[in-house]
Write an enzyme that holds these catalytic residues in place. Structure first.
Site, mmCIF file in Angstrom:
data_model
loop_
_atom_site.group_PDB
_atom_site.id
_atom_site.type_symbol
_atom_site.label_atom_id
_atom_site.label_comp_id
_atom_site.label_asym_id
_atom_site.label_seq_id
_atom_site.Cartn_x
_atom_site.Cartn_y
_atom_site.Cartn_z
ATOM 1 N N HIS A 190 17.815 30.337 27.714
ATOM 2 C CA HIS A 190 18.076 29.063 28.411
ATOM 3 C C HIS A 190 19.182 28.275 27.721
ATOM 4 O O HIS A 190 19.287 28.262 26.502
ATOM 5 C CB HIS A 190 16.804 28.246 28.633
ATOM 6 C CG HIS A 190 16.118 27.722 27.410
ATOM 7 N ND1 HIS A 190 16.492 26.542 26.788
ATOM 8 C CD2 HIS A 190 15.058 28.186 26.693
ATOM 9 C CE1 HIS A 190 15.693 26.306 25.761
ATOM 10 N NE2 HIS A 190 14.815 27.295 25.670
ATOM 11 N N ASP A 200 16.739 26.985 19.450
ATOM 12 C CA ASP A 200 16.115 26.863 20.772
ATOM 13 C C ASP A 200 17.106 26.218 21.726
ATOM 14 O O ASP A 200 17.148 25.009 21.843
ATOM 15 C CB ASP A 200 14.838 26.012 20.647
ATOM 16 C CG ASP A 200 14.045 25.980 21.935
ATOM 17 O OD1 ASP A 200 14.343 26.776 22.830
ATOM 18 O OD2 ASP A 200 13.136 25.135 22.035
ATOM 19 N N GLU A 231 15.135 24.433 31.273
ATOM 20 C CA GLU A 231 13.911 25.133 30.875
ATOM 21 C C GLU A 231 12.946 24.178 30.205
ATOM 22 O O GLU A 231 11.742 24.185 30.467
ATOM 23 C CB GLU A 231 14.254 26.288 29.913
ATOM 24 C CG GLU A 231 13.072 27.180 29.540
ATOM 25 C CD GLU A 231 12.289 26.739 28.307
ATOM 26 O OE1 GLU A 231 11.235 27.314 28.028
ATOM 27 O OE2 GLU A 231 12.726 25.788 27.618
ATOM 28 N N GLU A 232 13.495 23.350 29.305
ATOM 29 C CA GLU A 232 12.648 22.514 28.443
ATOM 30 C C GLU A 232 11.800 21.516 29.218
ATOM 31 O O GLU A 232 10.763 21.091 28.751
ATOM 32 C CB GLU A 232 13.515 21.764 27.421
ATOM 33 C CG GLU A 232 14.227 22.663 26.413
ATOM 34 C CD GLU A 232 13.264 23.286 25.397
ATOM 35 O OE1 GLU A 232 12.044 23.132 25.542
ATOM 36 O OE2 GLU A 232 13.771 23.931 24.452
ATOM 37 N N ASP A 261 14.012 33.820 23.604
ATOM 38 C CA ASP A 261 13.778 32.366 23.447
ATOM 39 C C ASP A 261 12.771 32.109 22.329
ATOM 40 O O ASP A 261 11.763 31.448 22.530
ATOM 41 C CB ASP A 261 13.283 31.760 24.778
ATOM 42 C CG ASP A 261 13.125 30.244 24.680
ATOM 43 O OD1 ASP A 261 13.726 29.628 23.778
ATOM 44 O OD2 ASP A 261 12.387 29.665 25.513
ATOM 45 N N HIS A 292 12.537 21.918 18.376
ATOM 46 C CA HIS A 292 12.549 20.602 19.035
ATOM 47 C C HIS A 292 12.751 19.442 18.052
ATOM 48 O O HIS A 292 12.263 18.336 18.301
ATOM 49 C CB HIS A 292 11.261 20.370 19.846
ATOM 50 C CG HIS A 292 11.097 21.327 20.994
ATOM 51 N ND1 HIS A 292 10.042 21.259 21.865
ATOM 52 C CD2 HIS A 292 11.851 22.385 21.419
ATOM 53 C CE1 HIS A 292 10.154 22.231 22.778
ATOM 54 N NE2 HIS A 292 11.245 22.930 22.513
HETATM 55 ZN ZN ZN Z 1 11.998 24.534 23.556
HETATM 56 ZN ZN ZN Z 2 13.209 27.578 24.319
#
Ligand code: ZN
Ligand code: ZN
Length: 503
Positions: free
Chosen positions: A316, A328, A362-363, A390, A463
């Protein structure tokens, strides 16, 4: 269970003994030779057909295909472009929150990069989302020991009013404890849930612990809470709080929700353990942006024989806004793009098409994955297999797949054999799951393959503002590229179906 090849070979063995005994009955010399050439017995035709079938089955993949896979593996290990790609994305675009102007720049970056690399059918497939924007966030202990806390708003959190919100904290060790609390018992309180995530190699506990983030705010609100705090869903001990999406339930008041860094959560729990009651002040400013644009970016290496059949690899493109989204999921973008680039640059055209998909949004709820499924509904049955990267940049240690056929099982065994020198062990070949953006495809019956990465440190960075490119290791990315190139090539260069035949 006897394999298809074994079955065919056993049949061949029976026929070949029949053939040799028939030859023994034919007298040597010209007449015998003539007789064989003019009147080929049925059993011999069967034997030839069976031999051809056995050869076809035994040669999937073909020796040439296997040799190409070995070359791709060696080239990836000698140095791929994965690190250069993720460095370019995270430096030239930076954070790229779903639906933001930065995510649009990421799509432009992807389109330009993929064009420059010379892939086929490079395109953007836009879709609309309700975006969320972080503006301001803070929290501090007011009583008993005034001090600031390191916090971040959860993705999707509503704002407090301009003055913020002060309230006494109700602490819960786990989400289960909160769930057991009677309705209305937390009126006006700010709920805190500890629910400390534990480190695992495969990250499998994330699904359990992140429920405190995704579902927790509405569970607290349903008991009357006015605000919500969690211990970050993360395994580090630094003052980097972890964001991530929450999901408000319909019919429950939407309350502001924030994550504390792990040391700040410790601080709160230490004060509570001393028997003190705690009051905090929280403040969030955020905005919803309706009808924002996101998009999936696609590129292909076209198949030479059955281009309509598609092997999907990808990652992503969006990220959270705190760091630059290197682990990420910049790493996944680098790994899968570099794998496809290796195949293209080797001048190899597989039988089937390999499609790179860089999913958007995606998130914030797999919105790009849903948009992809919708747009490609007509060709879903042509999707041979999918795999997403991912889970950061750690080395791959296990491969699993969702094979639904014997031929698929055999090809999986060949793939595993070629991955073994990379330190990758075969796991189950009856296990769906190849990354979050594949969920809608899995639901549509698309088989998947998953290259499991070592994620012991993934949730230290996940994150957070600390998710930056310096944390990645080029050699480890190259090992991932080698695995993706080998698997994508072998599946795309075969005519094996992994799908259970329709009954
Ligand atoms: Zn994520
Ligand atoms: Zn991810």
């Amino acid at each position: 269970m006897a394999s298809e090849t074994e079955g065919v070979m056993n049949q061949c063995a029976r026929w070949s003994s029949a053939v040799s005994s028939e030859f023994k009955r034919v007298p040597p010399g010209r007449s015998g030779a003539m007789r064989m050439s003019t009147r080929v017995p049925g059993f011999l035709l069967s034997a030839v057909a069976c031999f051809a079938a056995a050869v076809t089955t035994a040669q999937v993949p073909s020796p040439e295909s296997l040799a190409h896979a070995e070359v791709l593996r060696a080239e990836a290990l000698a140095g791929s472009n994965a690190m250069a790609i993720v460095t370019s994305l995270t430096t030239e675009v930076g954070p790229r929150l779903a639906g933001s102007e930065a995510e649009a720049r990421a799509r432009m970056w992807a389109l330009n990069t993929l064009d420059e690399k010379g892939f086929s059918n490079v395109r953007n497939e836009p879709f609309e989302i309700n975006a969320w924007e972080r503006r301001e966030e803070s929290a501090e202990i007011v009583v008993p020991y005034p001090q600031p806390l390191a916090v971040t708003a959860l993705g999707g959190s509503v704002a407090t009013d301009a003055n913020g919100l002060s309230a006494e904290v109700a602490l819960f060790e786990t989400l289960e404890d909160l769930k057991r609390e009677p309705e209305g018992s937390l009126l006006g309180r700010i709920v805190y849930v500890g629910h400390a995530m534990q480190r695992t190699q495969d990250g499998s506990s994330y699904g359990y612990f992140n429920e405190a983030r995704t579902a927790g705010p509405s569970i607290a609100a349903s008991k009357g809470a006015a605000g919500y705090l969690i211990r970050s869903v993360g395994t580090d001990s630094h003052r980097f709080p972890h964001t991530g999406a929450l999901r408000y339930m319909e019919g429950v008041p939407r309350i502001p929700a924030l994550a504390l860094s792990n040391p700040d959560a410790d601080q709160l729990e230490r004060i509570a353990a001393a028997g003190k009651s705690i009051s905090v002040h929280i403040k969030v400013d955020s905005a919803e942006i309706p009808a924002a644009e996101s998009g999936n970016v696609l590129a292909e290496v076209l198949g030479r024989e059955t281009p309509d059949e598609i092997v999907v690899i990808g990652a992503h493109l969006d990220s959270w806004d705190l760091g630059t989204g290197a682990i990420d999921d910049g790493a996944g973008v680098g790994i899968t793009m570099a794998a496809l680039e290796l195949i293209k640059d080797a001048g190899l055209a597989p039988r089937r098409t390999i499609r790179l998909v860089l999913w958007g949004a995606e998130e914030v709820g797999l919105l790009g994955a849903s948009a992809y499924r919708e747009r490609h509904e007509a060709e879903i049955t042509q999707h041979v297999m999918g795999s997403e990267s991912d889970f950061g940049g750690g080395r791959v240690w296990k491969v699993t797949a969702d094979s639904q056929t014997e031929a698929g099982d055999q090809l999986f065994a060949e793939i595993a054999r070629l991955l073994a020198p990379l330190g990758i062990a075969p796991g189950s070949n009856r296990q769906p799951g190849g990354g979050p953006d594949l969920y809608p495809l899995i639901a549509a019956g698309v088989p998947t393959l998953r290259l499991h990465q070592d994620g012991r440190d993934y949730f230290d960075l996940h994150h957070t503002a600390d998710d930056t490119v310096d944390k990645l290791d080029a050699a480890s990315l190259d090992q991932n590229v080698a695995a993706f190139a080998v698997f994508a090539w072998l599946v795309a260069d075969s005519d094996v179906s992994f799908r259970a035949p329709e009954i």
